[in-house]
Design a protein around this motif. Structure first.
Motif: not given
Length: 407
Positions: A51-69
């Motif tokens: 992704v880009k933040k204020c024009g600077f590239r960076a790696v963004q993490i996404h954690i996919d998992h089933p919902p839990e409480k």
């Protein structure tokens, strides 16, 4: 060469920002994914996005998992980590140490035992994945040393499971005790409990980068967009600068100097407060005669300490002396690595310290308490005790025997 990481936390630190930055340094996503799935979380999926933040590239993490409480306790998380078959023991130990840091803070904030602490946000799958993933990445990079900038927390208020609270959140504030904070008026939670625990566990000192040779730089993205600055964490992988000899490493760290001018204390009082300061884990204490305004003779009491001891040592100075003001200076320090050495003198074993100079030469000095002990027991002069200890040490070197271990 010693591998090091330096964290630039201008926009704070969180678990996902840290993991993203370490992956950007080159850690295999597949290796982290394999380790996370062995936590008995087979449906967990780690994804990365540039992704880009204020024009600077960076790696963004996404954690996919089933919902839990589920709200887990510390022993539940420790058991998950212990049973993970695809995580190295050193990475497991680091992950458990980070969780313990959070647990101790939560226990204090909620006034309960460590075993009864419920992990809410930090016990969720996302945070477990962040912390364990960071531990796997640190192990994969073979990091032996880490430092950090001072930490901004942000301002304002956020809503957590316990209701609306001020930033930093209570657990974050507790974790960051002893950690130097950066002035920051951004109305957002910049540092999370997970990020605070990671950096407090990893960093040996807080301030500018140490003397090192940078190798790679990684950027991890936060989820929010901040006005006027990129919401990214920068992590620099490098090698610590060493002396010309591989055997004569020069260490660097960050220390604080506390100083106060005192013009109405007796020599006995100053000696007593110096002893109290050393007993309270000051690195060093010394006194300097000075002449103050109006020609009054006085003494500057100087105290060298780690960042985590500033509060306790300032309290001692205020309560045990008449001072009403203390100056504080942050300082970089270079020091020779030291090791403990026991030598066999004519009067029995005696312990001292060795340091290795940049050219590889070893230098030995007997502890003064040992000198006094042997002198009292034998009636020999201090000079004679030291000379015999030096001769014993020279004999060890002639035999090719190295110092006995870390001081």
């Amino acid at each position: 060469m010693t591998k090091t990481l330096h964290f630039d936390c201008l926009s704070g630190i969180s678990g996902d920002m840290t993991l993203g930055a370490l992956i950007d340094l080159g850690v295999s996503v597949d290796q982290i994914q394999q380790g996370l799935q062995s936590l008995n979380l087979p449906d967990l999926k780690l994804r990365t996005e540039e992704v880009k933040k204020c024009g600077f590239r960076a790696v963004q993490i996404h954690i996919d998992h089933p919902p839990e409480k589920a709200h887990r306790h510390l022993h539940h998380i420790d058991a998950m980590i212990d049973e993970a078959s695809e995580i190295n023991e050193s990475a497991k130990a680091l992950a458990k140490k980070i969780f313990l840091c959070v647990g101790e803070a939560e226990a204090k904030v909620h006034g309960c035992s460590l075993r009864k602490v419920h992990f809410h946000e930090v016990g969720a799958i996302d945070s477990i994945a962040d912390i364990v993933g960071v531990a796997i990445a640190i192990d994969a990079l073979d990091i032996q040393h880490a430092t950090s900038s001072t930490i901004p927390t942000g301002t304002g208020a956020i809503t957590i499971d316990h209701g609306r609270v001020a930033v930093p959140a209570p657990a974050t504030a507790e974790i960051l005790t002893g950690v130097p904070l950066m002035a920051c008026d951004i109305e957002s939670e910049l540092t999370t409990p997970t990020g605070a625990a990671i950096i407090k566990t990893l960093a040996r000192s807080f301030g500018p980068p140490p003397a090192m040779t940078p190798l790679r730089v990684g950027y991890g993205s936060g989820t929010r967009d901040l006005e006027g600055q990129a919401n990214v964490l920068r992590v620099t992988l490098g090698e610590l600068a060493e002396a010309s000899s591989s055997q004569g490493q020069i260490e660097t760290d960050r220390v604080t100097l506390l100083e106060s001018n005192i013009d109405d204390a007796t020599a006995e009082q100053l000696a007593n407060v110096s002893e109290l300061l050393m007993n309270a884990e000051a690195l060093d204490v010394w006194q300097t005669p000075i002449v103050m305004k109006k020609g009054r003779l006085a003494t500057t009491v100087s105290v060298l300490c780690d960042a985590g001891r500033i509060g306790a040592l300032q309290t001692l100075l205020f309560t045990q002396t008449s001072t009403i003001g203390i100056r504080r200076t942050e300082m970089n320090r270079s020091k020779l690595a030291r090791e403990s050495q026991t030598v066999q003198t004519p009067d029995g074993p005696a312990t001292g310290k060795t340091v290795r100079l940049p050219d590889g030469t070893l230098r030995f000095s007997l502890e003064n308490d040992e000198v006094k002990r042997l002198s009292a027991a034998t009636g020999k002069s201090a000079d004679q005790i030291r000379a015999e200890a030096q001769a014993a040490f020279a004999g060890l070197i002639a035999e090719g025997r190295e110092p006995s271990g870390p001081a």
